[in-house]
Design a protein around this motif. Structure first.
Motif, PDB file in Angstrom:
ATOM      1  N   ASP A  55      43.537  44.623  40.067  1.00 25.67           N
ATOM      2  CA  ASP A  55      43.843  45.903  40.684  1.00 25.67           C
ATOM      3  C   ASP A  55      42.652  46.811  40.352  1.00 25.67           C
ATOM      4  OD1 ASP A  55      45.865  47.055  42.219  1.00 25.67           O
ATOM      5  OD2 ASP A  55      46.926  47.912  40.505  1.00 25.67           O
ATOM      6  N   HIS A  57      41.371  50.405  41.367  1.00 23.08           N
ATOM      7  CA  HIS A  57      41.606  51.633  42.128  1.00 23.08           C
ATOM      8  C   HIS A  57      40.543  52.708  41.896  1.00 23.08           C
ATOM      9  CE1 HIS A  57      45.442  50.084  43.245  1.00 23.08           C
ATOM     10  NE2 HIS A  57      46.040  50.272  42.096  1.00 23.08           N
ATOM     11  N   SER A  63      48.525  55.388  45.190  1.00 22.76           N
ATOM     12  CA  SER A  63      49.699  54.925  44.441  1.00 22.76           C
ATOM     13  C   SER A  63      49.939  55.746  43.174  1.00 22.76           C
ATOM     14  CB  SER A  63      49.530  53.449  44.063  1.00 22.76           C
ATOM     15  OG  SER A  63      48.556  53.302  43.048  1.00 22.76           O
ATOM     16  N   HIS A  74      46.479  53.986  36.949  1.00 17.38           N
ATOM     17  CA  HIS A  74      46.279  52.699  36.274  1.00 17.38           C
ATOM     18  C   HIS A  74      45.127  51.951  36.940  1.00 17.38           C
ATOM     19  CE1 HIS A  74      48.832  51.835  39.749  1.00 17.38           C
ATOM     20  NE2 HIS A  74      48.229  50.656  39.777  1.00 17.38           N
TER      21      HIS A  74
HETATM   22 ZN    ZN Z   1      47.794  49.465  41.402  1.00 17.45          ZN
END
Ligand code: ZN
Length: 198
Positions: A55, A57, A63, A74
């Motif tokens: 992930d 970001h 999100s 996160h």
């Molecule tokens: Zn995420």
């Protein structure tokens, strides 16, 4: 199990932010990292490919609660929380697949906002073995997508863990994966040496 060159290990989001001390921590994340390290060593020894999603970001990702999304910030690019868990200890040959890089787009599948599908198809992968985080989000949605593109999909049931925001979300996700066509096996099943089995 005997592995073929068209098999792959698929490790999902085993990152610091999803493990203890992280911003969206799953209690068993650390144990999952240790399990997937064993799986990765097994695939590496067999010369079969290993894919690991990450992930990844931007700081203003859709999100995040700061942007009206459901999660605390996160896995922000180039932060310690976005790094793969150190106990995963991936071999250098592992292929990292980053996802969630588009600020406005959230996705719980490793196939969305990434090039995972192109990579698996280009490599001729026919069967994947899946573990990582979290059972009720990225594992669930990625497994449904691997089945959807015609890849035989095994879920390593003791190498996943759930957020369980609602009690039993993880169990429901596992059931849904199974009814969609996933085969549920354990790490012991994967690591069993059946080369000599008759
Ligand atoms: Zn995420």
């Amino acid at each position: 199990m005997k592995l073929a060159p068209t098999d792959a290990l698929l490790i999902l989001d085993l990152q610091n932010d999803f493990c203890l001390g992280g911003s969206v921590a799953i209690a068993g994340g650390h144990a999952v990292a240790k399990q997937m390290a064993k799986a990765a060593a097994y695939f590496e020894a067999a010369g079969t490919p290993i894919y690991a999603t990450q992930d990844w970001h931007p700081a203003d990702h859709a999100s995040f609660r700061t942007k009206g999304g459901p999660w605390p910030p996160h896995c922000v690019q180039d932060t310690p929380g976005a790094e793969l868990h150190p106990d995963l200890n991936l071999p250098a040959t592992a292929i990292i697949v980053r996802k969630g890089t588009t600020p406005t787009k959230d996705a719980y599948s490793g196939f969305i906002d990434s090039d995972l599908e192109e990579q698996l198809i280009a490599a001729g992968i026919k069967r994947v073995f899946v573990g990582g985080l979290a059972t009720d989000y990225v594992v669930l949605n990625t497994v449904i997508d691997t089945i959807d593109i015609g890849i035989e999909t095994y879920v390593l049931v003791d190498a996943i863990d759930a957020m369980n925001i609602e009690p039993n979300d993880g169990l429901r996700a596992l059931h849904l994966m199974q009814t969609t066509g996933a085969l549920i096996i354990t790490m012991a099943d994967l690591l069993a040496d059946d080369q000599d089995a008759s």
